[in-house]
Design a protein around this motif. Structure first.
Motif: not given
Length: 818
Positions: A433-442
């Motif tokens: 989930l952190t990976l998904a959120q980091n991708e969207m934050a980027a």
């Protein structure tokens, strides 16, 4: 950055798998019986006296001829530190080099062979033990077939692992492709898993909705003729493509979008054809070959009148890109390709138009075809297609709001559970989930970020490995999730379905009544055909069919369609036995087989009209019955130029009785061809030379009769009464008689097969052992002998019925052990 993260995660998982030990099953806390002490005691009795009498005097601490000592070799022959040296001992005895010819009291060939057999048996046990060494956690990498089927059942994507750039071909162990300790993992595997997962997810969750199109190429386009000219002549809708034997047309860049298949996916292809079959001859055979993929997409015999063409269709998966296709009338015959097989520069309309003087006659005076002739009207592509079932599989994992953390967590938890085939752990869901959120934050778009997250899941070892066991919590049996996975990959070669998952969540699958009911349900499912095909192919080593392509000068009628038909006869035969719960006797002796028109022609049987495999009754003059007379089995033990009785005998020993012979000496001389000026001699006559060497004769007495029994069948499985060989004089008659080591005699293959029925218990024990090897994904060891004896007894109690035997295996303790 993402790619580096995923690769690091994958390699870390690989290291964990490797540290955990060989990829096989575990006993857990219950210690297995240690065979070392028993083997050592047996060594003292069986081997040591022989070594002391014949070997130690020349190979000891003081005298080491050839720099070789025997007195200090470990008594743990199969799995000890002296394994390599014991193999050398076997080689020396087998080659009759040791003891030397001038040695006093030299042992007989029978005595030397007894020692070799004992040593080989111990080494075989050691090999199996190493393959099946039990660790707290075990890993079994999915075969590429299982990977493709798992992706299909998980996301509804038909990813073709054999396409260029797909997954690497799996190694096998004695025919079995599922053995965990053989399926290693390398950097190239990780690279290909990454690329495969990217392609799968791009197809499952495209950025834009997929629009399906229909594109048709008419005959004049396939022929490359001007539509304007044909339209002026009023022939545009009348032109057809005439296809002589061997004639091909290019399907061209016929996909949607001016030659490009812009989207990977499932495509349906239709063709309208007529097929004219000469009396007592081959039917025209259409093949559809993808050049870029180097893959046959479709083939079928076509029999349809000129005035009543038929439409055939098939569905295939195509990656995005430009594709060209070859459509061929793939049969032997009088091709006139240098003249294009056409009526000069005149467009072909009908056979009734006749021929021009230089052409061969197409029909006789009554208008009946003289050659297998195809007429092609059009080819049509439709796609990409997404079925309702496939779309539902994809939608279940897609959040309605890709920016809502709760929805992301819910769908991600479900996807991880399905992909890993066990409950999702909170920590791993948080990491993804952190990976998904980091991708969207980027700045990544939500759908692309979601694909990246699922990509990380599919690149995890928990997806492409079947994992059994929990670190720090050894267990002697599978838990319900592991049992669901073992059961589904055994019968369906794929992941469990929702009903199995539900029972695993409830902890009820291990209950005997529940497991029995699920077995019956799964066997009734069409997916159980995967078991029939996969197990029979691996058990009988059908992958070897065509390994040595038959010499086209000796066997001009052999082609790839015949080769595929050979394999299909055997797998379809197994399916028929399995689905109808027939007995193991059918594999040895039967009065029926499964054939299609191509095999009927090959076997010299009555012609079949429908191009499909069908159960066909056999007559005595067919000289068939049981799998040992299948062309597949007879050809896989041939070398492309001649039959090989020794290899046929070895196959029978390994596949029917699980008694592989000792390895031959390295310096064995090959059988020489008969000089053209020498009298003709059969292979059997030449093999008699082995009898002059006592050490060879001991083994060949066990092997050769099992192969000689089938000397009436040539290298591609055709019946014959004489052997065609070079030399002077008449071709010698075939001698298929033999004497078994126990003194029983037979005159031909049919009598030999009847003798095999007397050893049905031995065959059933082998069958259950092969079944267990396939189902447990590991070699059987001495620890399994008691369980295997119980399974053999259960098979015998059910009158050797194959489906009952499979069910008994699933319900056994062995199936649920680790």
């Amino acid at each position: 950055m993402l790619r580096s993260f995923l690769f690091a995660t994958a390699f870390l998982a690989c290291e964990v798998a490797l540290v955990s030990g060989p990829f096989s099953s575990v006993r857990g806390a219950e210690p297995a019986a240690d065979p070392t002490a028993a083997a050592s005691a047996d060594f003292e009795k069986q081997i040591l006296p022989f070594m002391q009498q014949h070997c130690v005097r020349c190979h000891n601490a003081d005298k080491q001829e050839g720099e070789f000592r025997i007195d200090n070799l470990s008594h743990q022959v199969g799995d000890g530190p002296s394994l390599k040296r014991w193999r050398e001992v076997i080689e020396k005895i087998n080659s009759d080099e040791m003891p030397p010819a001038d040695a006093p009291n030299r042992p007989s060939a029978e005595e030397g062979n007894r020692i070799v057999d004992w040593l080989v048996a111990r080494i075989k046990e050691g090999e199996a033990s190493r393959l099946a060494r039990r660790e707290p956690v075990s890993f079994h990498r999915l075969t590429r077939e299982e990977y493709a089927l798992t992706v299909k059942d998980l996301l509804g994507v038909q990813y073709d692992v054999t396409d260029p750039g797909g997954l690497e071909e799996d190694p096998n162990w004695h025919g079995f492709e599922r053995i965990g300790s053989v399926l290693s993992l390398s950097a190239s595997h990780v690279e290909k898993y990454f690329a495969a997962a990217e392609a799968i997810l791009a197809e499952a969750y495209p950025d834009k909705p997929i629009e399906s199109q229909v594109v048709r190429k008419a005959a004049h386009e396939l022929r490359g003729r001007s539509s304007r000219k044909l339209e002026e002549l009023g022939l545009l809708d009348k032109v057809r493509v005439d296809m002589w034997p061997g004639h091909s047309v290019k399907g061209g860049r016929a996909g949607p979008g001016s030659g490009w298949f812009k989207t990977a996916g499932e495509y349906k292809v239709r063709m309208q054809l007529s097929g004219l079959k000469p009396a007592n001859g081959r039917a025209p055979h259409v093949t559809f070959y993808a050049d870029k993929l180097d893959r046959m997409l479709f083939e079928q015999d076509i029999v349809a009148p000129e005035e009543k063409p038929t439409v055939v269709e098939f569905q295939t998966h195509l990656p995005a890109g430009s594709h060209t296709f070859d459509v061929t009338n793939d049969v032997p015959g009088p091709s006139v390709l240098p003249r294009f097989g056409r009526s000069g520069f005149k467009s072909f309309i009908s056979l009734k138009d006749g021929r021009i003087p230089w052409q061969l006659k197409l029909t006789d005076e009554e208008g009946l075809p003289l050659h297998p002739f195809l007429i092609l009207d059009w080819i049509e592509w439709e796609g990409p297609l997404v079925s309702e079932e496939a779309q539902q599989k994809r939608d279940q994992f897609l959040p309605a709001d890709l920016t809502d953390p709760e929805q992301l967590r819910e769908k991600l938890t479900l996807f991880v559970e399905k992909a890993f085939r066990r409950p999702a752990k909170a920590a791993e869901v948080d990491r993804f989930l952190t990976l998904a959120q980091n991708e969207m934050a980027a700045g990544e778009k939500p759908l692309a970020a979601w694909r990246t997250t699922l990509l990380a899941v599919l690149c995890s070892s928990d997806f492409y490995y079947v994992v059994e066991g929990t670190p720090g919590a050894p267990s002697a049996t599978l838990n319900d999730w592991e049992l669901a996975t073992r059961l589904s990959y055994f019968l369906w070669s794929s992941m469990p379905d929702e009903e199995l998952f539900d029972l695993a969540r409830q902890g009820r699958l291990h209950e005997r009544e529940v497991l029995q009911a699920q077995t019956a349900r799964m066997l009734a499912d069409p997916r159980s055909k995967r078991f029939a095909e996969s197990f029979s192919r691996q058990w009988l080593q059908l992958k070897k069919v065509g390994m040595f392509t038959p010499d086209s000068n000796l066997y001009p009628e052999y082609d790839k369609y015949l080769e595929q038909s050979m394999k299909r006869e055997t797998t379809e035969f197994f399916r028929e036995v399995f689905e109808n719960n027939l007995t193991l006797r059918e594999f040895l002796v039967s009065d029926w087989t499964m054939i299609n028109p191509r095999l009927a022609l090959h076997y010299g049987m009555e012609t079949l009209d429908q191009d499909a495999f069908q159960r066909t009754a056999l007559k005595p003059e067919d000289h068939r019955g049981g799998i040992l007379t299948h062309a597949s089995i007879l050809s896989l033990s041939s070398d492309g130029t001649r039959h090989r009785p020794v290899h046929r005998g070895v196959w029978v020993l390994e596949s029917i009785f699980d008694k592989p012979p000792s390895p031959p000496p390295a310096n064995i001389e090959p059988i020489e061809s008969t000089p053209v000026d020498a009298p003709k001699a059969t292979v059997r006559m030449k093999l008699d030379a082995h009898k002059s060497n006592q050490n060879c004769a001991v083994c060949h007495r066990k092997i050769d009769p099992l192969g000689f029994a089938f000397d009436n069948y040539d290298a591609i499985g055709r019946w014959r009464t004489e052997e065609k060989v070079q030399g002077t004089g008449d071709n010698p008659l075939v001698d298929a008689s033999g004497v078994l080591p126990d003194g029983r005699t037979f005159a031909n293959a049919q009598e030999f097969q009847q003798l095999l029925l007397d050893d049905l218990d031995s065959f059933s024990a082998t069958f259950m052992k092969k079944l267990a090897t396939f189902g447990l994904r590991r070699a059987m060891t001495v620890d399994d002998e008691a369980d295997l004896r119980q399974l053999a007894a259960a098979c015998q109690a059910s009158d050797y019925r194959v489906r009952d035997a499979v069910e008994a295996f699933i319900l056994s303790d062995l199936f649920q052990k680790r």
